[in-house]
Design a protein around this motif. Structure first.
Motif, short mmCIF file in Angstrom:
data_model
loop_
_atom_site.label_atom_id
_atom_site.label_comp_id
_atom_site.label_asym_id
_atom_site.label_seq_id
_atom_site.Cartn_x
_atom_site.Cartn_y
_atom_site.Cartn_z
N ALA A 1 -20.97 -22.22 -10.94
CA ALA A 1 -22.09 -22.92 -10.31
C ALA A 1 -23.26 -22.94 -11.26
CB ALA A 1 -22.47 -22.21 -9.02
N LYS A 2 -24.05 -23.99 -11.19
CA LYS A 2 -25.23 -24.03 -12.02
C LYS A 2 -26.39 -23.50 -11.20
CE LYS A 2 -23.36 -27.74 -14.66
NZ LYS A 2 -22.67 -28.91 -14.26
N ASP B 1 -22.58 -30.48 -8.84
CA ASP B 1 -23.27 -29.30 -9.34
C ASP B 1 -23.34 -28.17 -8.32
OD1 ASP B 1 -25.74 -31.09 -11.35
OD2 ASP B 1 -23.67 -30.51 -11.73
N LEU B 2 -22.84 -28.40 -7.14
CA LEU B 2 -22.89 -27.35 -6.12
C LEU B 2 -21.78 -26.34 -6.32
CD1 LEU B 2 -23.42 -29.41 -2.84
CD2 LEU B 2 -25.12 -28.09 -4.06
N ALA B 3 -22.01 -25.15 -5.80
CA ALA B 3 -20.94 -24.16 -5.78
C ALA B 3 -19.84 -24.65 -4.85
CB ALA B 3 -21.48 -22.82 -5.29
N THR C 1 -29.58 -32.36 -5.41
CA THR C 1 -28.57 -31.95 -6.39
C THR C 1 -27.32 -32.81 -6.27
OG1 THR C 1 -29.33 -29.70 -5.92
CG2 THR C 1 -27.38 -29.92 -7.29
N ALA D 1 -32.33 -26.96 0.29
CA ALA D 1 -32.91 -26.83 -1.05
C ALA D 1 -32.14 -27.66 -2.08
CB ALA D 1 -32.95 -25.37 -1.47
N SER E 1 -30.47 -24.95 -10.02
CA SER E 1 -30.56 -26.37 -9.68
C SER E 1 -31.78 -26.66 -8.84
CB SER E 1 -29.30 -26.81 -8.96
OG SER E 1 -29.00 -25.90 -7.93
N GLU E 2 -32.22 -25.69 -8.05
CA GLU E 2 -33.40 -25.95 -7.21
C GLU E 2 -34.61 -26.15 -8.09
OE1 GLU E 2 -30.74 -23.53 -6.45
OE2 GLU E 2 -32.06 -22.18 -5.40
N ASP F 1 -17.89 -15.57 0.41
CA ASP F 1 -18.77 -16.73 0.52
C ASP F 1 -18.54 -17.52 1.79
OD1 ASP F 1 -18.50 -17.48 -3.04
OD2 ASP F 1 -19.62 -15.97 -1.94
N MET G 1 -26.68 -16.41 -5.11
CA MET G 1 -26.05 -17.68 -5.46
C MET G 1 -24.54 -17.49 -5.44
SD MET G 1 -27.51 -20.46 -6.03
CE MET G 1 -26.65 -21.99 -6.00
N ASN G 2 -23.84 -18.43 -4.89
CA ASN G 2 -22.38 -18.31 -4.84
C ASN G 2 -21.80 -18.28 -6.24
OD1 ASN G 2 -22.02 -18.29 -2.05
ND2 ASN G 2 -22.31 -20.48 -1.94
N THR G 3 -20.83 -17.46 -6.43
CA THR G 3 -20.20 -17.37 -7.75
C THR G 3 -19.08 -18.40 -7.87
OG1 THR G 3 -18.82 -15.64 -6.86
CG2 THR G 3 -20.74 -14.95 -8.13
#
Lengths: 248, 335, 285
Positions: free
Chosen positions: B11-12, A147-149, A143, A139, B15-16, A182, B1-3
């Motif tokens: 994280a933003k 911007d990824l975690a 990106t 998904a 984004s998807e 995570d 969503m990962n913190t």
């Protein structure tokens, strides 16, 4: 079992600091070797020499039989070596899929093609998406990696290394900085690595080490302190002294 | 969503929602076609300003080539005038001594620019950062000094003149109103823009962008970093050489200022003004700066410096770079 | 023989001027990683102030020069506090653009205030003549310049190595995060260093008024030379800047005397060679 990586008597100094002292070990296909040791033991420096970022002062590195000690990173990658970095090393503004495609183009020797657009290689585009799918990042294909975690960025690091279809994989603290909760996807990725891949992993998380590794090499002050199966290492008094400070 | 975690920021999340399913490059011909349309329109609307239009097209081409080096490859240079001037002198000398055909001269300019970039790049690219920057200055100044010394070939301080430029394609003579010159410059600009777009959107361009953003990563992927950068540097040199050739041919004179540090600095300013890395920013910066310079040129040259100095400072403080970026993300897709 | 001596003296003097102007930029670049392309504008301001004070305001030369230097330092400090410090975190290209804009602005302002003609700084009688060294006579001005350059080098080295400010400076250069958490007032260090750099540049502009004529485009005309000295000497290295400035100054002067139609070719060839040989600076700080 084929000998893929053969390190002999690797030695390196940084000025007065003796960071690698006569390190020797071997990696065979299918090995899961964990490199552990206290901070400052020289683990990342060792990996940097194996991957070609640093040049050792003495010793030999043989990759699939070829002496690569004096050769650059490009040759080692072509021989099937890939690595991840302890500090995430990605191109921040490039979309994730493009990052993977970069690795694929290099692998296929297409990195110099200057006319057709990157979208005109459907097989590689598909392979990149497939790899993202495997890591649960499909998904986020468009990106930018910045911007990824953080945990997802570590996944991209690993995906990049695997995109090269390596025979030897060096993982430098893949779980570094990732909160316990995570890490599931990363652990799953580790578990699903190809069986015949030789993997060297630097890790501090002992649970992960004992779960993942078939062999452990303990490094202390630049030298190999012990090299054996997880059980042997657990019982080794020298190792306990180095880690816990109890007399040998 | 990962913190959020220790080392990166938060994280933003959506984004998807913001991005499409997969990154896609726009077709390479689209942007150049827009440039062609706008350029032709401008020429049609302002037939008495064709000299200015031609200067704008040439500046845009020069800054475009600089963007490949600075914006795409990430190599900050203050010596790009060297390849521009070399292309200009090569084309001028060719017209003077061999034949006046403009397209042949253009090819010579391209070749000269590319060769100089290849030769100097082979040395320069062994260095990085501030050292690289200063060495580009050195190379350009050395070329300038050599041009100054070689009076017999270059005319020295007086410049190279007295060469005629033949009719384009054997048929369209360069007229006094400058119509052919403007069309010629625009056509070359559009063509080179297309070539540059293809370069940037290709696997090669992707690799170079990767080297710009993270050299260590690319090296770890097995990329021959030096070779890729040298190829891009040479390609940019060839395009700058084309701009130089155009300048020589449309002005019928080549001066030492085409090799000057001031020209390199001005081009860099135009590029940063418009935004580096996207190619379109190079064109915008060149147009805006050249227009401003032209409109203020009639006034006392020092007062023009008030305007441009103030503008540059304002641009950096108010940061339209962020505004440009926001605008681009809304309008176009990231490739 | 006379020619060689003249080259040595003039070259040394030229080198000293370059050093005094460049050392501030070298420290600013090394300390704050701030690309300040308006540095030469401070040299220009210093020179103009001195010229104005001596010629228009009829001040005594020995009062005017320190006053001009202080004025330049004040200008530097004000600019640093108001505007420039906000740029420390910005990308290098942004810093380049801003400081070039600032230079343009200062050039235009200088022209508006003083016109485009070259400004001369009349020397007091003591300095206008020659000094007899026994085997040769030297213009006194050259001797002053060389002496001043050496004094600046010694003074700067002493401050950096021996005083508390110097310790703070070095700490801030090497580990600014740690330094501030140790209570070192980073902002003071930054502002003071910048002002000092500007002051030195101003002093250099005054010293070099004969060799590098003061006119509005000064701010950009000599920028390349100063950047070259900083690059070859190594960012942040006082001794390196001195060595680079002297070597390059002598080479440039020699080429002016002996091979003037080759322009600055040898200067830049030497520069490229030195930089290629020692990319991190002549004395490898």
């Amino acid at each position: 079992m084929s000998l893929l990586l053969d390190i002999r008597g690797l030695d390196k100094r940084f000025g007065g600091l003796h960071v690698t002292r006569g390190v020797s070990f071997q990696l065979r296909a299918g090995d899961r070797l964990a490199l552990i040791g206290p901070n400052g033991a020289g683990k990342t420096t060792l990996v940097n020499q194996v991957s070609g970022v640093l040049r050792p002062d003495a010793g030999e590195i043989r990759l699939r039989g070829e002496n690569v000690t004096r050769l650059g990173q490009a040759r080692r990658v072509r021989l099937g070596l890939a690595r991840t970095f302890q500090i995430t090393t990605l191109a921040p503004h490039l979309p994730v899929q493009r990052q993977i495609e970069m690795a694929l183009f290099e692998r296929e020797g297409l990195g110099g093609r200057a006319w057709r657009s990157v979208d005109a290689y459907p097989a590689l585009n598909a392979e990149a998406q497939g790899l993202l799918q495997r890591f649960g990042l499909r998904a986020q294909a468009a990106t930018p990696t910045e911007d990824l975690a953080y945990g997802e960025q570590r996944l991209v690091e690993m995906a990049l290394a695997l995109a090269l279809r390596p025979r030897v994989l060096l993982l430098d603290e893949p779980m570094a900085g990732v909160p316990k909760g995570d890490g599931a996807r990363l652990l799953a990725a580790l578990d699903s690595l190809p069986r015949d891949l030789a993997v060297l992993i630097i890790e501090h998380d002992m649970d992960l080490v004992f779960r993942f590794a078939s062999r452990i090499v303990v490094l202390a002050e630049g030298a190999v302190l012990a090299d054996g199966s997880p059980d042997e290492i657990r019982r080794d008094p020298k190792v306990r002294a180095a880690y816990l400070g109890t007399p040998a | 969503m990962n913190t959020s975690t220790t080392l990166q920021g938060p994280a933003k999340a959506p984004s998807e929602a913001r991005h499409a399913a997969a990154p896609r490059c726009r077709p390479a011909w689209r942007a150049p076609l827009v440039v062609l349309a706008l350029g032709a329109l401008a020429c049609a609307l302002l037939p008495e300003q064709l000299g200015l239009m031609t200067r704008i097209f040439i500046a845009a081409l020069f800054v475009l080539s600089l963007d490949l080096v600075v914006g795409v490859a990430g190599l900050a240079t203050l010596g790009h005038a060297a390849v521009f001037g070399t292309g200009a002198y090569a084309a001028g000398i060719f017209a003077l001594k061999v034949m006046p055909d403009p397209l042949a001269g253009l090819a010579i300019g391209i070749g000269a620019g590319g060769l100089l970039a290849l030769a100097s790049g082979a040395f320069l690219l062994r260095y990085q950062g501030f050292t690289f920057l200063m060495l580009t200055v050195a190379v350009a100044q050395i070329v300038l000094s050599l041009a100054q010394k070689a009076r017999d070939w270059t005319g020295g301080d007086d410049g190279l003149s007295g060469f005629t430029v033949g009719p384009l394609l054997g048929h369209f003579a360069f007229d006094l109103e400058g119509r052919v010159a403007a069309f010629y410059a625009l056509a070359v600009l559009v063509l080179m823009h297309y070539v540059a777009r293809r370069l940037v959107d290709s696997p090669f361009g992707l690799a170079v962008r990767g080297i710009h953003e993270n050299r260590a990563r690319m090296a770890a992927l097995g990329t021959p970093v030096y070779r890729r950068l040298l190829a891009m540097y040479a390609a940019a040199g060839a395009i700058a050489g084309a701009a130089g050739a155009l300048s020589a041919q449309t002005n019928a004179i080549v001066g030492l200022d085409s090799l000057s540090f001031a020209l390199s600095a001005e081009a860099l300013v135009m590029l940063i003004l418009g935004g580096a890395g996207r190619l379109s920013g190079a064109l915008v910066g060149a147009v805006v700066f050249t227009l401003l310079h032209h409109t203020a040129a009639s006034i006392n040259p020092y007062h023009w410096l008030f305007v441009v100095g103030f503008m540059l400072m304002a641009v950096v403080l108010v940061s339209p770079a962020k505004a440009w970026g926001w605008l681009r993300r809304r309008v176009g897709a990231a490739s | 023989m006379t020619v060689l001596f003249n080259i040595a003296v003039d070259g040394l003097a030229y080198g000293m001027v370059l050093f005094v102007i460049a050392v501030g930029l070298s420290l600013t670049l090394g300390l704050m990683r701030f690309v300040n392309l308006s540095h030469c504008a401070f040299a220009m301001v210093g020179g103009y102030c001195a010229a104005f004070l001596v010629r228009q305001a009829q001040w005594n030369f020995w009062l005017a020069v320190p006053a001009a230097i202080i004025a330049t330092a004040a200008l530097g400090a004000v600019l640093e506090m108001l505007v420039l410090r906000h740029l420390y975190r910005r990308k290098e290209l942004d810093q380049v653009l801003f400081t070039i804009g600032l230079s343009f602005f200062l050039i235009a302002a200088t022209n508006a205030l003083a016109g485009p003609q070259v400004q001369l700084i009349p020397l007091p009688p003591g300095l206008a003549g020659s000094v007899d060294l026994g085997f040769r006579t030297l213009p006194a001005q050259r001797l002053l310049v060389i002496g001043a350059g050496l004094a600046v080098a010694a003074g700067a080295a002493w401050i950096v190595a021996r005083t508390r400010f110097g310790v703070w400076l070095r700490a801030a250069v090497d580990h600014s995060g740690t330094a501030s958490s140790l209570g070192i007032p980073i902002r003071v260090v930054q502002c003071a260093s910048f002002a000092a750099g500007a002051a030195l540049a101003g002093f250099g502009g005054i010293l070099g008024a004969e060799l590098m004529p003061l006119e509005p485009y000064y701010a950009l005309k000599y920028l390349v030379l100063v950047l070259v000295v900083v690059a070859v000497g190594g960012m942040g290295s006082i001794a390196g800047s001195l060595a680079a400035a002297v070597v390059l100054g002598v080479i440039e002067t020699a080429s002016k005397y002996l091979a003037s139609d080759w322009g600055s070719l040898f200067f830049f060839l030497a520069m490229a060679a030195l930089l290629a040989w020692r990319p991190d600076g002549l004395l490898k700080r």
